[in-house]
Design an enzyme around this catalytic site. Sequence first.
Site, PDB file in Angstrom:
ATOM      1  N   GLY A  12       0.800  -1.218   0.000  1.00 20.33           N
ATOM      2  CA  GLY A  12       0.000   0.000   0.000  1.00 20.33           C
ATOM      3  C   GLY A  12       0.833   1.268   0.000  1.00 20.33           C
ATOM      4  N   GLN A  13       0.129   2.384   0.193  1.00 19.60           N
ATOM      5  CA  GLN A  13       0.785   3.694   0.099  1.00 19.60           C
ATOM      6  C   GLN A  13       1.910   3.833   1.137  1.00 19.60           C
ATOM      7  OE1 GLN A  13      -1.545   7.154   1.172  1.00 19.60           O
ATOM      8  NE2 GLN A  13      -0.251   8.531  -0.006  1.00 19.60           N
ATOM      9  N   ASP A  53      -3.382 -13.365   3.569  1.00 14.64           N
ATOM     10  CA  ASP A  53      -4.625 -12.667   3.906  1.00 14.64           C
ATOM     11  C   ASP A  53      -4.644 -12.549   5.426  1.00 14.64           C
ATOM     12  OD1 ASP A  53      -7.159 -11.829   4.510  1.00 14.64           O
ATOM     13  OD2 ASP A  53      -8.177 -13.250   3.171  1.00 14.64           O
ATOM     14  N   ILE A  54      -4.638 -11.324   5.928  1.00  9.96           N
ATOM     15  CA  ILE A  54      -4.537 -11.115   7.376  1.00  9.96           C
ATOM     16  C   ILE A  54      -5.740 -11.685   8.128  1.00  9.96           C
ATOM     17  CG2 ILE A  54      -5.478  -8.768   7.194  1.00  9.96           C
ATOM     18  CD1 ILE A  54      -2.997 -10.075   9.819  1.00  9.96           C
ATOM     19  N   TYR A 143     -15.054   3.608   8.826  1.00  9.48           N
ATOM     20  CA  TYR A 143     -13.589   3.657   8.999  1.00  9.48           C
ATOM     21  C   TYR A 143     -13.232   4.322  10.337  1.00  9.48           C
ATOM     22  CZ  TYR A 143      -8.790   5.231   7.835  1.00  9.48           C
ATOM     23  OH  TYR A 143      -7.441   5.497   7.817  1.00  9.48           O
TER      24      TYR A 143
END
Length: 319
Positions: A12-13, A53-54, A143
């Site tokens: 990811g970022q 996959d977490i 979120y």
Amino acid sequence: MTERILIIGSSGQIGTELVMKLRNMYGNDNVIASDIRPSSEQIMQSGPFEKMDIMDEQLLRSIVKKYTVTQVYLLAALLSATAEQNIELGWSLNMRSHSHVLDLAKDGLIKKIFWPSSIAVFGPTTPMENTPQYTVMEPNTVYGITKQAGERWNEYYFNKFGVDVRSIRYPGLIGWKSSPGGGTTDYAVDIFHQAIQHGKYESFLSKNTGLPMMYMPDAIRATIELMEAPAEQVKIRSSYNLAGVSFTPKQIAEKVSKHIPNFEMSYKPDFRQEIADSWPSSINDTHAQNDWGWKLEYDLEKMTSDMMKNLKEQYKITA
Ligand code: NAD
Ligand code: SER
């Protein structure tokens, strides 16, 4: 004892930059990258990578044992905009991944955890300017609710089980080495790419929406400084406010214009506007400064110049 560090969400970022920084510090073989999808070529070629996959707790535990991992940075999550469009996955991924990692430490398999929170932990009833560390927190996005619950979970695991978990409420992050993954602050990265390639940008947030942001080198440095701080200096175990630099789409457009003559900015707010409106415009980070010596390096001007320089090189634009 040698630290062995597992980064979950390495594609990811943040992971794209954090893995390489930690590999430089701790040695390539001691930093294990992991994600549900492949990471950057640089990460894949410079050290270990595990596809995971977490949500699969047994696989996580077997990887931790295989590499005798001592620290975990948990970066896998759905961000604000994406989570709002898939609330069940947003809730289950963000909460279960966190429990899986906290339980590793509770069960004595690892020593230290980094888990990021966000400005999304605040909500519309929070004081919007210079938001203090301790204040009203009533997030109204899935979120933000996962970040709020996650902060409480951190503190609970620290108090009840002595888990050494550390956390930062990141502002919106801006960098040139990686793409953002579905957040409300992504416009502040997209604007640079569109300005350089097309000379114009249509913002999905309105022109006067002020939000706290931070340049990636500052965010990576803050993360590592917090993780390296002596445990007794980490007095807040929920998550630390970090101020970064606050600006509106109009203000960043003015800075971009200095580098791209005739740059045109337009505004067409979408569903992300409502999310942005519920978040603070500026943050007070006195506790991070006092507890572990945090100091920001990049303001808007310095960040814009560095983004422009690096992205123009990346797009092979010489002017
Ligand atoms: P991102 O979306 O760019 O990266 C998340 C990574 O997690 C992706 O590479 C994705 O493939 C991976 N992932 C998703 N589901 C997975 C699964 N089931 N198993 C394993 N990996 C999975 O996110 P980011 O911007 O790097 O953010 C990392 C963390 O920092 C998140 O917790 C986010 O909430 C937090 N944060 C980010 C920002 C920001 O502006 N980028 C701001 C505040 C907080
Ligand atoms: N940058 C993130 C987002 O917009 C904030 O956590 O989702």
